[in-house]
Scaffold this motif. Structure first.
Motif: not given
Length: 470
Positions: A341, A345, A431
């Motif tokens: 990630a 995040s 995201e």
């Protein structure tokens, strides 16, 4: 992450089975033969039917009066694994033992692509950066590790059978034989169920009992470090939660003799404690015996919590902040993981070294930090094949003394980065989509007023549940 011994993951995979010569002649589907299955240092007694042998691919060799057969058994359809097997997942929700879908995918993938046995890899003698993995002593030796982690019991059960003294003696002897110092080279991981910040008296007692049992097991094994997740506030005031953790540590230190309780930094999702250095500082401040408390920094957790360590300059800034807020004297161990990630995040998704968002440069910088010499560094990366950790240990060791402009290093870094390019692209897109959903919507005329700054609609980031996926 997080995998008691890899023998559990390899069970019913590639096995060396010893049969008496006469047993090979049996053709009855109902006939069952007793065998001893060996997977490195682990022995398990099982039975195998002639029908199962016919369904398995086998290579037979004859040595004297013993027939040795290497059998690759097909896993039975619909058979569920036991809890605790192949736990590549550090998931604990708000430390309540929640499992993730990623863990199920890893298990399914392992069934289709079983790990292959590899020849033992020699440990690097005299190296000051002690890299290993979540493993057992023999397995750690086989992958060339100079440090390792383990679970002291099932990490997803509150109560487990007591440890046999004979097992404790055997462990201490194995450490001597393999030249591991259990006070310095071994970093057990605590149960994912434990939440020392719990305010409910009954649940707090349950958590503490499990915690103190782990510490006592450490001392019986001669182990000097015990790593655990700080816990969750469960939505209650953070300062009170931190005080409860410190109080439990003070009590535990009185009930034990020497094991050091090691707080792990966390990714920062939901109510989880430990994403910022101030949490760790405030817990330590209330611990009376400062020699009995330390910190383990997880590189994936650091990155997920917004601490950028991808370059020399940014790494130096993060570590200077740690030194100023917590104190370098408390850093006693590391977990080495790349991240699936992006930065900040708050997602605890472990990736193989150099393939994720951190990249190989981050680990080159870390492996050349002389202040980390002698500390156990444990890999918790996904083990797709059995050689993964052996290769990653040698890769990390090769970075010691390597400058950032070394041509071979740059080629290797680019190759690993390209390997994870598509996955990173997908993660970035996800995201962005999440950020759009979180963005405050424009007020409708006559609609209920919302605060764009504080998110008064109730969906604050701190209400999300923690999930650790490997």
């Amino acid at each position: 992450m997080p995998r008691p011994q890899r023998a559990a993951a390899a069970k019913a995979r590639s096995k060396l089975i010893d049969f008496p010569e006469s047993s090979e002649a049996s053709s009855s589907d109902e006939a069952a033969k007793t065998k001893v299955v060996e997977h490195k240092s682990v022995e398990v007694r099982e039975t195998i039917t002639a029908k199962e042998k016919l369904n398995a691919s086998a290579t037979v060799t004859k040595v004297g009066k013993t027939v040795k057969t290497t059998v690759r058994l097909k896993p039975k359809a619909g058979v569920k694994r036991k809890a605790g097997e192949d736990n590549d997942n550090d998931s604990n929700g708000d430390n309540e033992g929640q499992k993730s879908t990623t863990q199920k995918k890893v298990r399914a993938s392992t069934k289709k692509n079983p790990p292959t046995m590899i020849p033992a890899v020699a440990r690097t003698v005299g190296i000051k950066m002690l890299v290993g993995a979540h493993n057992a002593i023999t397995n750690c030796n086989n992958i060339g590790g100079n440090a390792f982690a383990l679970f002291l019991k099932s990490q997803r059960k509150w109560a487990s059978p007591d440890m046999k003294e004979s097992d404790a003696v055997a462990f201490r002897e194995a450490c001597k034989e393999s030249r591991f110092d259990p006070k310095r080279h071994i970093l057990p991981h605590g149960s994912y169920l434990i939440n020392l910040a719990q305010s409910d008296q009954e649940k707090a007692k349950q958590a503490y009992d499990c915690f103190i049992d782990d510490l006592k097991r450490c001392e019986r094994l001669g182990i000097g470090l015990y790593n655990f997740h700080p816990g969750s506030t469960l939505g209650l005031p953070r300062s009170e939660a931190l005080a409860r953790i410190a109080a439990h540590l003070n009590r535990a230190h009185k009930e034990t003799r020497f094991v050091k309780t090691v707080l792990e930094n966390m990714a920062g999702q939901g109510n989880i404690i430990g994403a910022n250095f101030e949490d760790l500082r405030d817990i330590i401040a209330d611990v009376k015996d400062k020699d009995r408390v330390g910190v383990c920094l997880d590189t994936c957790h650091l990155f997920a919590a917004g601490h950028d360590i991808r370059t020399q300059a940014s790494y130096d800034t993060v570590m200077a902040n740690f030194d100023r807020i917590v104190g370098r004297e408390y850093l006693v161990a590391l977990h080495l993981n790349d991240s699936k990630a992006p930065l900040g995040s708050s997602r605890d998704l472990h990736q193989n070294i150099g393939v994720g968002f951190l990249g190989l440069e981050a680990f080159r910088v870390l492996m050349n930090d002389e202040k980390l010499e002698g500390l156990p560094m444990v890999l918790e990366t996904p083990m797709k094949v059995e050689s993964t950790w052996a290769e990653e240990i040698k890769l990390l060791e090769s970075l010691v003394g390597t400058p950032g402009n070394d041509p071979n290093f740059l080629v290797k870094a680019a190759k690993l980065s390209a390997k994870g390019k598509e996955e990173r692209k997908a993660a970035e897109a996800a995201e962005k989509k999440k950020a759009i959903k979180k963005a405050p919507k424009p007020r409708k005329k006559g609609g209920k007023k919302q605060s764009e700054e504080s998110g008064e609609d109730g969906n604050t980031e701190d209400e999300a549940e923690h999930t650790c996926e490997h």
